[in-house]
Structure formats: C-alpha cells, structure tokens
Motif scaffolding. Structure first.
Motif, short mmCIF file in Angstrom:
data_model
loop_
_atom_site.label_atom_id
_atom_site.label_comp_id
_atom_site.label_asym_id
_atom_site.label_seq_id
_atom_site.Cartn_x
_atom_site.Cartn_y
_atom_site.Cartn_z
N MET A 1 35.93 61.49 45.42
CA MET A 1 35.21 62.04 46.53
C MET A 1 35.64 63.50 46.70
O MET A 1 36.78 63.84 46.55
N SER A 2 34.66 64.37 47.01
CA SER A 2 34.96 65.79 47.16
C SER A 2 34.40 66.32 48.47
O SER A 2 33.76 65.60 49.22
N ALA A 3 34.60 67.64 48.67
CA ALA A 3 34.13 68.28 49.89
C ALA A 3 32.62 68.49 49.90
O ALA A 3 32.05 68.88 50.89
N ALA A 4 31.95 68.23 48.81
CA ALA A 4 30.51 68.48 48.71
C ALA A 4 29.73 67.23 49.10
O ALA A 4 29.19 66.52 48.27
N GLY A 5 29.68 66.94 50.39
CA GLY A 5 28.86 65.84 50.87
C GLY A 5 29.39 64.48 50.49
O GLY A 5 28.64 63.52 50.42
N GLY A 6 30.68 64.35 50.20
CA GLY A 6 31.26 63.07 49.90
C GLY A 6 31.12 62.63 48.45
O GLY A 6 31.52 61.54 48.11
N MET A 7 30.52 63.45 47.60
CA MET A 7 30.39 63.08 46.20
C MET A 7 30.69 64.30 45.33
O MET A 7 30.59 65.43 45.79
N ASP A 8 31.07 64.04 44.11
CA ASP A 8 31.36 65.14 43.18
C ASP A 8 30.08 65.89 42.84
O ASP A 8 29.00 65.32 42.78
N ILE A 9 30.23 67.17 42.59
CA ILE A 9 29.10 67.99 42.14
C ILE A 9 28.95 67.77 40.65
O ILE A 9 29.87 68.01 39.88
N ASP A 10 27.77 67.30 40.23
CA ASP A 10 27.55 67.11 38.80
C ASP A 10 27.24 68.46 38.16
O ASP A 10 26.95 69.44 38.86
N ASP A 11 27.29 68.52 36.85
CA ASP A 11 27.16 69.80 36.15
C ASP A 11 25.81 70.47 36.36
O ASP A 11 25.75 71.68 36.59
N THR B 1 23.77 70.15 38.93
CA THR B 1 23.74 70.63 40.31
C THR B 1 24.62 71.85 40.46
O THR B 1 24.24 72.83 41.11
N GLY B 2 25.81 71.83 39.87
CA GLY B 2 26.72 72.97 39.94
C GLY B 2 26.10 74.23 39.35
O GLY B 2 26.21 75.32 39.92
N GLU B 3 25.41 74.08 38.22
CA GLU B 3 24.75 75.23 37.59
C GLU B 3 23.63 75.76 38.47
O GLU B 3 23.45 76.97 38.61
N ARG B 4 22.84 74.86 39.07
CA ARG B 4 21.77 75.30 39.97
C ARG B 4 22.33 76.00 41.21
O ARG B 4 21.80 77.01 41.65
N MET B 5 23.40 75.46 41.75
CA MET B 5 24.03 76.08 42.92
C MET B 5 24.60 77.46 42.56
O MET B 5 24.49 78.40 43.36
N ALA B 6 25.18 77.58 41.38
CA ALA B 6 25.72 78.88 40.95
C ALA B 6 24.60 79.91 40.85
O ALA B 6 24.74 81.05 41.32
N ALA B 7 23.46 79.52 40.28
CA ALA B 7 22.32 80.43 40.17
C ALA B 7 21.80 80.81 41.55
O ALA B 7 21.46 81.98 41.80
N ALA B 8 21.75 79.84 42.47
CA ALA B 8 21.29 80.12 43.83
C ALA B 8 22.26 81.07 44.55
O ALA B 8 21.83 81.96 45.29
N GLY C 1 36.97 72.85 35.27
CA GLY C 1 37.73 73.00 36.51
C GLY C 1 37.05 72.40 37.72
O GLY C 1 37.65 72.29 38.78
N ARG C 2 35.76 72.04 37.59
CA ARG C 2 34.97 71.48 38.69
C ARG C 2 34.96 72.40 39.89
O ARG C 2 35.14 72.00 41.04
N HIS C 3 34.75 73.70 39.65
CA HIS C 3 34.70 74.68 40.73
C HIS C 3 33.78 75.84 40.34
O HIS C 3 33.38 75.96 39.19
N PHE C 4 33.47 76.66 41.34
CA PHE C 4 32.68 77.88 41.13
C PHE C 4 33.64 79.05 40.97
O PHE C 4 34.69 79.09 41.61
N VAL D 1 37.13 85.42 42.44
CA VAL D 1 37.51 84.34 43.35
C VAL D 1 36.96 83.01 42.87
O VAL D 1 36.02 82.96 42.06
N LYS D 2 37.53 81.93 43.39
CA LYS D 2 37.09 80.57 43.04
C LYS D 2 36.90 79.77 44.31
O LYS D 2 37.51 80.05 45.34
N GLY D 3 36.04 78.74 44.21
CA GLY D 3 35.83 77.81 45.32
C GLY D 3 35.29 76.50 44.80
O GLY D 3 34.53 76.48 43.84
N ARG D 4 35.67 75.41 45.45
CA ARG D 4 35.20 74.09 45.02
C ARG D 4 33.79 73.78 45.49
O ARG D 4 33.11 72.93 44.91
#
Length: 99
Positions: A1-11, A13-20, A37-40, A54-57
C-alpha cells in the motif's frame, strides 16, 4: 500500500502522471517515473544558478519538493550566496492537474 490512493502506482500510470506533471509545469521541469525506485524524479530546466533535482513518491510530494527547492534557491540568490540568473528567477505555474 502506498500514499497514492491506497494502491501502488503502476508503470503506465506513473509514466502518464510524469507527462502530465511536465505539462503542468509548462515543460520547465523534466519529470521521470523511475520504475526501479517507484518514484518521480524532476530536473528543473529553467534558468537557475544551481541544478534543481528532486524526487517524490506521489505527484503531490513531487510538487512540494519542487516548490521547496526553488524557494531555497531563491532565498540563497536573494541573500547573495548564489549568483543571480541572467533571465530572472523562475516561477513555476500553479495548479494541480496530475494525480
């Protein structure tokens, strides 16, 4: 479980969020989703006298890290500890769209 809505960010989704996040900052930040690293990670592309890295989860954690680091650099410039950027100091666009 992570800080992103109670579930891990899949790859994907992470790539789409990074682009956004890049769009949110007007492409002044290069944002990567680091699979291992499972982070941005963000690198500031704007004119600053020192590198901003900088980095952030989560997207919000990354936004906060960018704002804090840019504030630290701005204060160091204003105090005369760092040279002033020739084109002025960057101000990231406000708003939260990703995540």
């Amino acid at each position: 479980m992570s800080a992103a809505g109670g579930m891990d960010i899949d790859d994907d989704t992470g790539e789409r969020m990074a682009a956004a996040l890049e769009r949110e900052y007007g492409y002044m930040a290069m944002v990567l989703w680091e699979v291992a690293g499972r982070h941005f990670t963000a690198f500031w592309r704007g004119h600053v006298p020192v590198g901003v890295y900088v980095k952030g989860r989560t997207p919000q954690e990354l936004r906060t890290a960018i704002a804090v680091r840019l504030s630290e650099v701005r204060l160091a410039v204003e105090a005369g500890h760092l040279p002033h950027a020739a084109s002025g100091f960057p101000t990231p666009p406000s708003g939260r769209r990703a995540g």
